[in-house]
Design a protein around this motif. Structure first.
Motif, mmCIF file in Angstrom:
data_model
loop_
_atom_site.group_PDB
_atom_site.id
_atom_site.type_symbol
_atom_site.label_atom_id
_atom_site.label_comp_id
_atom_site.label_asym_id
_atom_site.label_seq_id
_atom_site.Cartn_x
_atom_site.Cartn_y
_atom_site.Cartn_z
ATOM 1 N N HIS A 258 0.830 -1.209 0.000
ATOM 2 C CA HIS A 258 0.000 0.000 0.000
ATOM 3 C C HIS A 258 0.862 1.254 0.000
ATOM 4 C CE1 HIS A 258 -3.442 2.556 0.763
ATOM 5 N NE2 HIS A 258 -2.801 3.107 1.789
ATOM 6 N N ILE A 259 1.927 1.250 0.789
ATOM 7 C CA ILE A 259 2.839 2.396 0.852
ATOM 8 C C ILE A 259 3.444 2.679 -0.526
ATOM 9 C CG2 ILE A 259 5.089 3.151 1.730
ATOM 10 C CD1 ILE A 259 4.357 1.724 4.378
ATOM 11 N N SER A 260 3.803 1.613 -1.242
ATOM 12 C CA SER A 260 4.432 1.763 -2.564
ATOM 13 C C SER A 260 3.421 2.076 -3.657
ATOM 14 C CB SER A 260 5.196 0.485 -2.929
ATOM 15 O OG SER A 260 4.290 -0.571 -3.218
ATOM 16 N N LYS A 261 2.146 2.111 -3.295
ATOM 17 C CA LYS A 261 1.068 2.338 -4.266
ATOM 18 C C LYS A 261 1.073 1.286 -5.375
ATOM 19 C CE LYS A 261 -0.027 6.006 -2.011
ATOM 20 N NZ LYS A 261 -1.185 5.958 -1.076
ATOM 21 N N GLY A 262 1.596 0.095 -5.061
ATOM 22 C CA GLY A 262 1.620 -0.999 -6.026
ATOM 23 C C GLY A 262 2.802 -0.962 -6.980
ATOM 24 N N TRP A 263 3.660 0.047 -6.860
ATOM 25 C CA TRP A 263 4.824 0.158 -7.745
ATOM 26 C C TRP A 263 6.013 -0.522 -7.075
ATOM 27 C CZ3 TRP A 263 4.328 1.763 -12.627
ATOM 28 C CH2 TRP A 263 3.255 2.584 -12.964
ATOM 29 N N TYR A 264 6.103 -1.826 -7.207
ATOM 30 C CA TYR A 264 7.195 -2.542 -6.570
ATOM 31 C C TYR A 264 7.548 -3.807 -7.350
ATOM 32 C CZ TYR A 264 3.903 -6.100 -4.898
ATOM 33 O OH TYR A 264 2.978 -7.114 -4.838
ATOM 34 N N THR A 265 8.787 -4.213 -7.193
ATOM 35 C CA THR A 265 9.232 -5.503 -7.711
ATOM 36 C C THR A 265 9.850 -6.275 -6.551
ATOM 37 O OG1 THR A 265 11.472 -4.766 -8.283
ATOM 38 C CG2 THR A 265 9.764 -4.542 -9.983
ATOM 39 N N ILE A 266 9.962 -7.586 -6.732
ATOM 40 C CA ILE A 266 10.635 -8.435 -5.754
ATOM 41 C C ILE A 266 11.862 -9.029 -6.439
ATOM 42 C CG2 ILE A 266 10.450 -10.427 -4.231
ATOM 43 C CD1 ILE A 266 8.617 -8.129 -3.453
ATOM 44 N N SER A 267 12.987 -8.900 -5.788
ATOM 45 C CA SER A 267 14.219 -9.498 -6.319
ATOM 46 C C SER A 267 14.776 -10.478 -5.294
ATOM 47 C CB SER A 267 15.258 -8.419 -6.648
ATOM 48 O OG SER A 267 15.527 -7.607 -5.522
ATOM 49 N N GLN A 268 15.668 -11.337 -5.763
ATOM 50 C CA GLN A 268 16.221 -12.365 -4.889
ATOM 51 C C GLN A 268 17.709 -12.512 -5.130
ATOM 52 O OE1 GLN A 268 14.427 -16.249 -5.337
ATOM 53 N NE2 GLN A 268 15.011 -16.871 -3.271
ATOM 54 N N SER A 269 18.452 -12.556 -4.037
ATOM 55 C CA SER A 269 19.881 -12.796 -4.106
ATOM 56 C C SER A 269 20.186 -13.944 -3.162
ATOM 57 C CB SER A 269 20.664 -11.546 -3.697
ATOM 58 O OG SER A 269 22.052 -11.794 -3.721
ATOM 59 N N GLU A 270 20.593 -15.062 -3.740
ATOM 60 C CA GLU A 270 20.750 -16.307 -2.984
ATOM 61 C C GLU A 270 19.406 -16.649 -2.342
ATOM 62 O OE1 GLU A 270 24.096 -15.757 -0.401
ATOM 63 O OE2 GLU A 270 25.516 -15.717 -2.066
ATOM 64 N N ASN A 271 19.307 -16.657 -1.017
ATOM 65 C CA ASN A 271 18.042 -16.990 -0.373
ATOM 66 C C ASN A 271 17.340 -15.767 0.219
ATOM 67 O OD1 ASN A 271 18.244 -19.804 -0.858
ATOM 68 N ND2 ASN A 271 19.631 -20.020 0.908
ATOM 69 N N GLN A 272 17.855 -14.587 -0.097
ATOM 70 C CA GLN A 272 17.299 -13.362 0.479
ATOM 71 C C GLN A 272 16.373 -12.658 -0.519
ATOM 72 O OE1 GLN A 272 17.776 -11.831 3.767
ATOM 73 N NE2 GLN A 272 15.945 -10.921 2.854
ATOM 74 N N LEU A 273 15.155 -12.329 -0.055
ATOM 75 C CA LEU A 273 14.207 -11.593 -0.880
ATOM 76 C C LEU A 273 14.299 -10.103 -0.562
ATOM 77 C CD1 LEU A 273 11.003 -13.847 -0.646
ATOM 78 C CD2 LEU A 273 12.589 -13.645 -2.572
ATOM 79 N N TYR A 274 14.056 -9.288 -1.610
ATOM 80 C CA TYR A 274 14.097 -7.838 -1.447
ATOM 81 C C TYR A 274 12.841 -7.208 -2.035
ATOM 82 C CZ TYR A 274 19.045 -8.474 -0.352
ATOM 83 O OH TYR A 274 20.229 -8.881 0.210
ATOM 84 N N PHE A 275 12.339 -6.210 -1.330
ATOM 85 C CA PHE A 275 11.190 -5.437 -1.791
ATOM 86 C C PHE A 275 11.735 -4.123 -2.339
ATOM 87 C CE2 PHE A 275 7.738 -2.477 -1.556
ATOM 88 C CZ PHE A 275 6.567 -3.212 -1.656
ATOM 89 N N ASN A 276 11.500 -3.854 -3.641
ATOM 90 C CA ASN A 276 12.042 -2.665 -4.293
ATOM 91 C C ASN A 276 10.914 -1.688 -4.618
ATOM 92 O OD1 ASN A 276 14.656 -4.041 -4.531
ATOM 93 N ND2 ASN A 276 13.650 -5.250 -6.127
ATOM 94 N N ASP A 277 10.958 -0.518 -3.995
ATOM 95 C CA ASP A 277 9.961 0.529 -4.254
ATOM 96 C C ASP A 277 10.392 1.289 -5.504
ATOM 97 O OD1 ASP A 277 8.284 2.766 -4.252
ATOM 98 O OD2 ASP A 277 8.146 2.777 -2.073
#
Length: 333
Positions: A258-277
């Motif tokens: 909701h904060i990102s207003k839906g403008w986000y991607t998810i990336s992964q490095s090894e076993n770690q997930l990242y939320f990208n605004d």
């Protein structure tokens, strides 16, 4: 906007309201009032990342705050200052408080001006630091500061600073519309099917503009300068929303989306997930960069199994490199 700009705006507003009555004290109190709404950043020391992001530019940037605390600070200052006009001090603090979120509403993050309603105004016409807005403003404010409080020159300089800065803000809407039109034309010419498009100025200027374009499975990111001679190119970033399927119903994840207003991607490095605004773009203009301005690691508490977000630190080297890249890109592709 940045603190310096808000200080200058608050000082100019204070001067416009009470400069004739109290001289440079009006600028001083206006400058102080211009910084107070941004004290909401203190929340980051006492709450989790998601809550701090929700609080930022919330209540302290609302009309409610401007009205209530104008009376509070107006009463306090009128108690110990030699100038006892309670109404005058209230007006100074109200306008200094109120113009702060109005200016911030022009940035990408925006403001909850109508708090407690969940409505964030974000015109996205100016970057949080813009020398073309701030520098002329500072010059005229300094010229006014060294004039006598009853001097017509003092009033003239202060009004000119307010007029030029306001006119520039109005111009940014036109610049945004022109850039938006160019992005739309490029998408049409390249036969790109998309659902929505979002534009904002690149850091420190309103000549270079960024666009986020949503397609079915990816977001397209692009830049456009008014000095460009070549067609706009779009780079694709997969949404990867399926990577957080296990957290789809998690409250914090829903709040973050909701904060990102839906403008986000998810990336992964090894076993770690990242939320990208995506609303704030990248820290690099190099092709296929994954250096997002706001990137948060998604972590799971081993005991409660709940998730929490941690903002990833930014490398100062990336910032310096970006400045060089911006200067070259502004001049055209």
């Amino acid at each position: 906007m940045d603190s310096l700009t808000q200080i200058v705006l608050g000082a100019a507003v204070g001067e416009a309201v009470l400069g004739k009555k109290v001289g440079n004290k009006a600028m001083l109190y206006g400058a102080i009032a211009g910084t107070i709404p941004d004290l909401d950043v203190i929340a980051s020391f006492f709450t989790d990342t998601v809550t701090a992001l929700e609080i930022h530019r919330g209540f302290t940037h609302s009309i409610v705050f401007s009205v209530v605390f104008a009376f509070v600070f107006g009463w306090l200052v009128s108690r110990y200052e030699s100038y006892k006009d309670f109404k005058g001090w209230c007006c100074l603090f109200f306008w200094a408080f109120f113009t702060h979120p109005i200016l911030d509403a022009h940035t990408t993050w925006g403001t909850q001006l109508f708090w407690p309603f969940d409505l964030r105004l974000a015109f996205k016409t100016i970057f949080v630091v813009d020398p073309l807005y701030t520098v002329p403003f500072i010059v005229f404010l300094l010229l006014a500061m060294f004039q006598k409080r009853t001097s017509e020159k003092r009033q003239f300089y202060n009004r000119m600073g307010l007029l030029i800065s306001t006119s520039y803000l109005a111009l940014t809407f036109i610049l945004k519309w022109v850039a938006f039109t160019e992005f739309e034309k490029a998408l049409e010419n390249q036969n790109v099917s998309y659902t929505k498009i979002d534009t904002r100025p690149a850091p420190l200027n309103t000549i270079l503009w960024n666009a986020n374009v949503e397609t079915e499975d990816a977001y397209l990111l692009a830049n456009y300068s008014f000095f460009d001679t070549k067609p706009i190119t779009f780079e694709s970033y997969p949404k990867n929303h399926e990577l957080i399927a296990n957290y789809a119903d998690n409250e914090k994840m829903q709040r973050m989306i909701h904060i990102s207003k839906g403008w986000y991607t998810i990336s992964q490095s090894e076993n770690q997930l990242y939320f990208n605004d995506l609303r704030f773009g990248l820290l690099s203009l190099e092709p296929h960069s994954e250096s997002f301005v706001f990137q948060f690691s998604i972590n799971e508490d081993p005991i409660t199994k709940d998730i929490y977000f941690v903002e990833q630190p930014k490398d100062t080297k990336d910032g310096k490199k970006l400045m060089s890249q911006l200067w070259n890109r502004i001049r055209g592709n």
